[in-house]
Design a protein around this motif. Structure first.
Motif, short mmCIF file in Angstrom:
data_model
loop_
_atom_site.label_atom_id
_atom_site.label_comp_id
_atom_site.label_asym_id
_atom_site.label_seq_id
_atom_site.Cartn_x
_atom_site.Cartn_y
_atom_site.Cartn_z
N LEU A 1 0.82 -1.22 0.00
CA LEU A 1 0.00 0.00 0.00
C LEU A 1 0.85 1.27 0.00
N ALA A 2 2.06 1.17 0.53
CA ALA A 2 2.95 2.35 0.51
C ALA A 2 3.21 2.78 -0.92
N LEU B 1 1.50 10.24 4.85
CA LEU B 1 2.12 9.90 6.13
C LEU B 1 1.72 8.47 6.50
N ILE B 2 2.62 7.78 7.21
CA ILE B 2 2.36 6.41 7.65
C ILE B 2 2.43 6.33 9.16
N LEU B 3 1.37 5.77 9.78
CA LEU B 3 1.37 5.45 11.20
C LEU B 3 1.71 3.97 11.30
N ARG C 1 11.98 3.44 3.81
CA ARG C 1 12.98 4.51 3.76
C ARG C 1 13.97 4.33 2.61
N ALA C 2 14.17 3.11 2.20
CA ALA C 2 15.12 2.85 1.11
C ALA C 2 14.60 3.37 -0.22
N ARG C 3 13.28 3.63 -0.29
CA ARG C 3 12.73 4.07 -1.57
C ARG C 3 11.83 5.30 -1.49
N SER C 4 11.61 5.79 -0.27
CA SER C 4 10.70 6.93 -0.13
C SER C 4 11.05 7.77 1.10
N PRO D 1 7.95 17.60 0.56
CA PRO D 1 8.56 16.65 -0.38
C PRO D 1 9.56 17.32 -1.29
N VAL D 2 10.65 16.62 -1.53
CA VAL D 2 11.69 17.15 -2.41
C VAL D 2 11.27 16.92 -3.85
N VAL D 3 11.09 17.99 -4.56
CA VAL D 3 10.72 17.90 -5.97
C VAL D 3 11.97 18.13 -6.79
N ALA D 4 12.31 17.14 -7.56
CA ALA D 4 13.51 17.25 -8.39
C ALA D 4 13.33 18.34 -9.43
N ALA D 5 14.28 19.25 -9.49
CA ALA D 5 14.22 20.30 -10.51
C ALA D 5 14.44 19.67 -11.88
#
Length: 232
Positions: free
Chosen positions: A43-44, A51-53, A71-74, A124-128
């Motif tokens: 589901l992630a 956000l995830i609880l 965390r390895a992918r998001s 969130p970091v948006v890639a330029a």
């Protein structure tokens, strides 16, 4: 549901999960429940929560491993929920990438407040958009673009074979720098090229036939050495 922030609730205790969902739904969040770690990882990706609880004591894949894999992918914010209140457990959770840690049982208002606080902090970091690597040099009345292999001279496009354009671009990229014929042969044709330095002379001659000397620049011959793009 459009426009609502999405919360993924990961807890094998359905009663607690449903209660948390109720609290958050009242605060206008869109929620989804995962009863185990494997479902949470799926589901992630598909639910794409804001956000995830995450409960730590899960069947199969535990909360620590779920956190590690997410965390390895998001970089989605994660708040860990656990009955474990030892400092070691909190530190481990935070070191694995959790953004906050709450002990069970918790107050519903505090949970909602922490969710909102973490979401406020998270941007969130948006890639330029990657800027194209444009190889282009400009002088008065002359534009040499090696990216699209075009030359604009006196406002008009000049047709020339790739090696002529590459030679012109290379010289113009280092104004007033003198290059020997051997250096130019190596740079433009490569070290494996089987030929002699007269190849360079022929291409310089053709360039001069297409581009005349300008008041501010010219392709100059340095007798006994080679050539340079002279800027005045």
């Amino acid at each position: 549901m459009a426009g609502k922030q999405k919360i993924l609730i990961v807890d094998d205790d359905n009663n607690i999960a449903e209660l948390i969902s109720l609290y958050l739904t009242k605060e206008c969040f869109d929620t989804m429940i995962a009863p185990d770690g494997e479902t949470a990882l799926m589901l992630a990706d598909s639910f794409e929560p804001n956000l995830i609880l995450l409960d730590l004591m899960l069947p199969g894949i535990d909360g620590y491993q779920v956190c590690r894999e997410i965390r390895a992918r998001s970089s989605v914010p994660i708040i860990m929920l656990s009955a474990k209140g030892e400092i070691f457990d909190k530190v481990l959770g935070l070191e694995l990438g959790a953004d906050d840690y709450m002990e069970k049982p918790f107050d519903s208002k505090e949970l909602v407040a922490r969710v909102k606080a973490v979401l406020r902090r998270y941007k969130p970091v948006v890639a330029a958009p990657a800027e194209p690597d444009v190889k282009c040099v400009e002088y008065p009345d002359l534009v040499i673009n090696q990216t699209n292999y075009s030359v604009l001279y006196m406002g008009k496009t000049v047709e020339m074979p790739p090696k002529e354009l590459e030679l012109l671009y290379f010289l113009a990229s280092s104004p007033n720098h003198v290059f020997t014929r051997e250096q130019l042969l190596d740079q433009i044709w490569g070290y494996e090229y089987i030929g002699d330095t007269r190849t360079v002379d022929v291409h310089i001659k053709r360039l001069r036939e297409k581009i005349n000397d300008h008041a501010h620049w010219r392709i100059a011959t340095i007798w006994g050495i080679g050539y340079k793009f002279e800027v005045r």
